[in-house]
Design a protein around this motif. Structure first.
Motif, short mmCIF file in Angstrom:
data_model
loop_
_atom_site.label_atom_id
_atom_site.label_comp_id
_atom_site.label_asym_id
_atom_site.label_seq_id
_atom_site.Cartn_x
_atom_site.Cartn_y
_atom_site.Cartn_z
N VAL A 125 15.38 63.65 55.91
CA VAL A 125 16.16 62.82 54.82
C VAL A 125 16.53 61.55 55.24
CG1 VAL A 125 16.65 64.63 53.55
CG2 VAL A 125 18.29 64.03 55.14
N GLY A 126 16.39 60.88 56.37
CA GLY A 126 17.07 59.58 56.86
C GLY A 126 16.19 58.37 56.45
N ASP A 127 15.21 58.52 55.77
CA ASP A 127 14.58 57.34 55.03
C ASP A 127 13.91 57.67 53.74
OD1 ASP A 127 12.26 59.06 55.55
OD2 ASP A 127 11.70 58.13 57.49
N PHE A 128 13.48 56.71 53.36
CA PHE A 128 12.93 56.74 51.63
C PHE A 128 12.01 57.98 51.76
CE2 PHE A 128 9.22 56.22 48.93
CZ PHE A 128 9.73 56.19 47.81
N ASN A 192 20.50 57.51 44.75
CA ASN A 192 21.46 56.56 45.11
C ASN A 192 21.14 55.86 46.34
OD1 ASN A 192 22.86 57.61 42.79
ND2 ASN A 192 24.04 58.87 44.25
N GLU A 193 20.60 56.21 47.37
CA GLU A 193 20.52 55.51 48.74
C GLU A 193 18.94 54.90 48.82
OE1 GLU A 193 22.81 55.00 50.54
OE2 GLU A 193 24.35 56.20 49.37
N TYR A 194 18.05 55.71 48.23
CA TYR A 194 16.62 55.14 48.57
C TYR A 194 15.74 54.79 47.70
CZ TYR A 194 18.07 57.46 53.02
OH TYR A 194 18.65 57.84 54.41
N ARG A 195 15.75 55.18 46.40
CA ARG A 195 14.87 54.82 45.46
C ARG A 195 14.72 53.30 45.33
NH1 ARG A 195 15.08 54.09 40.01
NH2 ARG A 195 13.25 54.73 38.61
N SER A 196 15.86 52.75 45.32
CA SER A 196 15.70 51.13 45.20
C SER A 196 14.88 50.54 46.26
CB SER A 196 17.19 50.76 45.02
OG SER A 196 17.89 51.18 46.37
N GLN A 197 14.76 51.05 47.29
CA GLN A 197 14.13 50.41 48.43
C GLN A 197 12.70 50.04 48.07
OE1 GLN A 197 14.27 52.49 52.05
NE2 GLN A 197 16.50 52.43 52.03
N VAL A 198 12.08 50.76 47.24
CA VAL A 198 10.56 50.81 46.79
C VAL A 198 10.58 50.23 45.29
CG1 VAL A 198 10.01 52.18 48.63
CG2 VAL A 198 10.31 52.97 46.13
N LEU A 199 11.78 50.22 44.60
CA LEU A 199 11.61 50.06 43.15
C LEU A 199 11.30 48.49 42.97
CD1 LEU A 199 12.27 51.15 40.27
CD2 LEU A 199 14.41 49.96 40.40
N PHE A 211 5.16 54.33 47.43
CA PHE A 211 5.51 53.01 48.26
C PHE A 211 5.29 51.90 47.27
CE2 PHE A 211 5.52 56.09 51.86
CZ PHE A 211 6.67 55.88 52.35
N GLN A 212 4.65 51.76 46.41
CA GLN A 212 4.42 50.54 45.73
C GLN A 212 5.34 50.45 44.47
OE1 GLN A 212 1.45 52.63 46.53
NE2 GLN A 212 1.30 51.24 48.35
N LEU A 216 4.95 58.24 41.08
CA LEU A 216 3.95 59.18 42.23
C LEU A 216 3.18 59.94 41.23
CD1 LEU A 216 3.92 59.81 45.17
CD2 LEU A 216 4.98 62.04 44.63
N THR A 217 1.96 60.19 41.97
CA THR A 217 0.64 61.05 41.06
C THR A 217 0.81 62.52 41.55
OG1 THR A 217 -1.11 60.51 42.81
CG2 THR A 217 -0.75 58.93 41.05
#
Length: 296
Positions: A125-128, A192-199, A211-212, A216-217
């Motif tokens: 859980v340390g990354d997206f 809260n922590e990771y979703r915004s990194q790829v948004l 990642f785009q 997700l499909t």
């Protein structure tokens, strides 16, 4: 004939308000029946009678199709002829009084609680990616929802304060499913922590993104669960459906009533949910036998 099928497709979408997946399934089954008629008989969809439909169902059975697949085909064909009746295209329903074949009741494959813990502990859980995958697996097991429902989940469908998600089925009727603390905590961490990194688009409402930055499909999630199950050394075939089955059986084994499980799974007929009670009763009987029998 294509115009009739097109009209039927519009009816399913606009009046019955079926989901895209269900609509496509109905039309696909109907097209396959149409191809069978064209290749094996002098009938077409408008003139088919009960005998030719029974022959088609027998053909599917001889072709090795599962009982559930044959039943779904009959349901699709019956829906089409009921549409034709309602539109006055035909006078008699050729599917009237036709019954789905009865197959052996198969107890679904499930994981033990320890196996579930092992699977759900795989993502880092340390990354997206790891945080997202952990949240998806936790939520799938915590709620027993279908993959399509998981993928379609939007941010506003989650109530973090009370701890539940809201889903809308084919009829647009909402059902609320409680979500446990572990799954809620995993969702909070990811969002809260990771979703915004790829948004990429602030208007994107999907909970689970690729990642785009897009929703997700289903195929994407299948790859995810296949990746993690490959690292567990669990000697079982694990699919998203396995977690849904495990959710239901574990609830029943721990005292949940069948009606509540039916509502959470979104089954329209409680007989569908009853298949899980077979696995539950089997375990309880083994436990009683082991405790009571002198040579167990």
């Amino acid at each position: 004939m294509d115009e009739v099928i097109y009209g039927y497709s519009c009816y399913l979408k606009d009046e019955r308000e079926l989901s895209q997946n269900t609509l496509e399934s109905y039309i696909r089954d109907l097209e396959q029946f149409k191809e069978y008629l064209n290749s094996n008989s002098s009938f077409d969809l408008m003139s088919a009678n009960k005998t030719i439909i029974i022959t088609y169902l027998m053909y599917l059975q001889k072709d090795g199709k599962a009982t559930s697949t044959i039943s779904r085909n009959l349901a699709s064909i019956r829906s089409f002829y009921q549409y034709l009746i309602n539109k006055d295209f035909i006078r008699e329903d050729p599917t009237y009084n036709l019954h789905s074949p009865k197959g052996e009741r198969k107890v679904p494959d499930i994981l033990t609680p320890k196996e579930v813990d092992l699977l759900l502990s795989q993502p880092d859980v340390g990354d997206f990616k790891g945080s997202r995958d952990k949240a998806m697996l936790e939520l799938l097991y915590a709620t027993g929802i279908r993959v399509s429902e998981l993928i379609d989940l939007n941010i506003n469908d989650i109530n973090f304060e009370i701890g539940y998600i809201a889903l809308r089925g084919d009829s647009l009727q909402e059902r609320a499913i409680p979500v446990g603390k572990l799954a809620i905590d995993s969702l909070k961490l990811y969002i809260n922590e990771y979703r915004s990194q790829v948004l990429r688009n602030v208007r994107e409402t999907a909970v689970f993104l690729n990642f785009q930055g897009k929703r997700l499909t289903r195929q994407g999630f299948w790859k995810i669960i296949k990746y993690y199950t490959g690292n567990t050394n669990i000697n079982k075939k694990i699919t998203p459906q396995t977690l849904r089955h495990s959710f239901a059986v574990h609830l029943l084994q721990n005292g949940a009533d069948l009606k509540s499980v039916q509502e959470m799974l979104g089954h329209s007929d409680i007989s569908t949910t009853q298949m899980y009670s077979f696995a539950t009763n089997d375990k309880k009987l083994r436990e009683v036998y082991k405790k009571a029998h002198p040579r167990a």
